[in-house]
Scaffold this motif. Structure first.
Motif, PDB file in Angstrom:
ATOM      1  N   LEU A  16       0.739  -1.216  -0.002  1.00 28.06           N
ATOM      2  CA  LEU A  16       0.110   0.015   0.114  1.00 28.06           C
ATOM      3  C   LEU A  16       0.976   1.266  -0.088  1.00 28.06           C
ATOM      4  CD1 LEU A  16      -2.847  -1.087   2.356  1.00 28.06           C
ATOM      5  CD2 LEU A  16      -3.022  -0.946  -0.073  1.00 28.06           C
ATOM      6  N   LEU A  17       1.790   1.244   0.744  1.00 24.52           N
ATOM      7  CA  LEU A  17       2.821   2.573   0.786  1.00 24.52           C
ATOM      8  C   LEU A  17       3.545   2.625  -0.305  1.00 24.52           C
ATOM      9  CD1 LEU A  17       3.886   2.469   4.647  1.00 24.52           C
ATOM     10  CD2 LEU A  17       2.737   4.342   3.460  1.00 24.52           C
ATOM     11  N   ILE A  56      10.938   1.813  -9.469  1.00 22.47           N
ATOM     12  CA  ILE A  56      11.367   0.921  -8.427  1.00 22.47           C
ATOM     13  C   ILE A  56      10.547   0.562  -7.321  1.00 22.47           C
ATOM     14  CG2 ILE A  56      12.847   0.842  -6.527  1.00 22.47           C
ATOM     15  CD1 ILE A  56      14.921   1.992  -8.457  1.00 22.47           C
ATOM     16  N   ASP A  57       9.552   1.542  -7.078  1.00 28.69           N
ATOM     17  CA  ASP A  57       8.439   1.371  -5.976  1.00 28.69           C
ATOM     18  C   ASP A  57       7.417   0.039  -6.600  1.00 28.69           C
ATOM     19  OD1 ASP A  57       9.729   2.688  -4.091  1.00 28.69           O
ATOM     20  OD2 ASP A  57       8.230   4.646  -4.250  1.00 28.69           O
ATOM     21  N   VAL A  58       7.173   0.387  -7.661  1.00 25.51           N
ATOM     22  CA  VAL A  58       6.146  -0.649  -8.507  1.00 25.51           C
ATOM     23  C   VAL A  58       6.818  -2.016  -8.460  1.00 25.51           C
ATOM     24  CG1 VAL A  58       5.039  -1.309 -10.585  1.00 25.51           C
ATOM     25  CG2 VAL A  58       4.956   1.163  -9.987  1.00 25.51           C
ATOM     26  N   ALA A  59       7.977  -2.164  -8.667  1.00 25.37           N
ATOM     27  CA  ALA A  59       8.574  -3.435  -8.765  1.00 25.37           C
ATOM     28  C   ALA A  59       8.603  -4.172  -7.427  1.00 25.37           C
ATOM     29  CB  ALA A  59      10.047  -3.300  -9.485  1.00 25.37           C
ATOM     30  N   ALA A  60       8.858  -3.177  -6.424  1.00 26.95           N
ATOM     31  CA  ALA A  60       8.972  -3.573  -4.918  1.00 26.95           C
ATOM     32  C   ALA A  60       7.595  -4.085  -4.584  1.00 26.95           C
ATOM     33  CB  ALA A  60       9.406  -2.571  -4.121  1.00 26.95           C
ATOM     34  N   THR A  97      17.250  -1.393  -2.145  1.00 25.27           N
ATOM     35  CA  THR A  97      17.056  -0.615  -3.425  1.00 25.27           C
ATOM     36  C   THR A  97      16.103   0.380  -3.410  1.00 25.27           C
ATOM     37  OG1 THR A  97      17.480  -3.011  -4.713  1.00 25.27           O
ATOM     38  CG2 THR A  97      16.254  -1.249  -5.829  1.00 25.27           C
ATOM     39  N   VAL A  98      14.852   0.150  -2.654  1.00 26.09           N
ATOM     40  CA  VAL A  98      13.973   1.189  -2.365  1.00 26.09           C
ATOM     41  C   VAL A  98      14.353   2.285  -1.418  1.00 26.09           C
ATOM     42  CG1 VAL A  98      11.616   1.488  -1.038  1.00 26.09           C
ATOM     43  CG2 VAL A  98      12.020  -0.585  -2.549  1.00 26.09           C
ATOM     44  N   ALA A 144       8.660   5.484   4.925  1.00 30.89           N
ATOM     45  CA  ALA A 144       7.858   4.721   5.904  1.00 30.89           C
ATOM     46  C   ALA A 144       7.896   3.279   5.122  1.00 30.89           C
ATOM     47  CB  ALA A 144       6.338   5.159   5.926  1.00 30.89           C
ATOM     48  N   ALA A 145       7.873   3.236   3.977  1.00 32.07           N
ATOM     49  CA  ALA A 145       7.622   1.777   3.140  1.00 32.07           C
ATOM     50  C   ALA A 145       8.938   1.275   3.405  1.00 32.07           C
ATOM     51  CB  ALA A 145       7.493   2.145   1.674  1.00 32.07           C
TER      52      ALA A 145
END
Length: 175
Positions: A16-17, A56-60, A97-98, A144-145
């Motif tokens: 979600l984050l 990167i956030d989409v992949a994570a 990575t994130v 936060a993520a």
């Protein structure tokens, strides 16, 4: 609440984050009219670090979703230490990575706030304040993520190292 449910809850919050971060950055734009005729639009394409952070956030988020699905399907393999090593290494790689992508986006955003006189880069946030505030909120969600991903990686580290003896380094426990 057992550890599998805790890990599932953490992975759902991670997804979600991460999705919130990527959506806030991706769909944020602001247009200003300069000199009465020239329109300038600020989007996430202005800064390459923001563009990379979105992907990167989409992949994570997809990685956390896949881990969530496979953790329920592979409960019977909970005693496989090789699988635990793989999950541990992938969780570590995703968290680092994130974190690095978010830190790079923060660094680039600071240049947009302060400008750089030696390169003759002007301040972007003087003209596009709403855009900058929304990007700032997205970067806070990204950090936060990152914290939640570190906690998830710690749980996977515990799941891995419970296979080994506490008395001797990386020696398997006898059953």
């Amino acid at each position: 609440m057992n550890s599998l449910k805790r890990e599932a809850a953490l992975r759902i919050m991670n997804m979600l984050l991460l999705a919130l971060t990527s959506c806030l950055i991706r769909f944020d734009s602001q247009t200003k009219v300069l000199f009465y005729t020239y329109k300038k639009t600020a989007t996430f394409h202005v800064l390459d670090a923001l563009y990379v952070l979105v992907w990167i956030d989409v992949a994570a988020a997809v990685y956390n979703f896949l881990q969530l699905i496979t953790s329920y399907k592979m409960q019977r393999f909970a005693t496989n230490r090789y699988l635990a090593w793989g999950i541990f290494l992938l969780d570590q790689a995703a968290a680092y990575t994130v974190f690095s992508a978010t830190a790079a986006a923060v660094q680039g955003s600071m240049i947009a706030i302060t400008g750089e006189k030696s390169f003759q880069w002007m301040k972007l946030c003087n003209r596009f304040t709403r855009f900058c505030f929304q990007i700032g909120g997205a970067l806070i969600c990204g950090y936060a993520a990152t914290v939640l991903m570190v906690i998830t990686a710690s749980i996977s580290a515990y799941s891995l190292f419970r296979f080994y003896s506490p008395k001797r380094f990386l020696v398997l426990k006898h059953k």
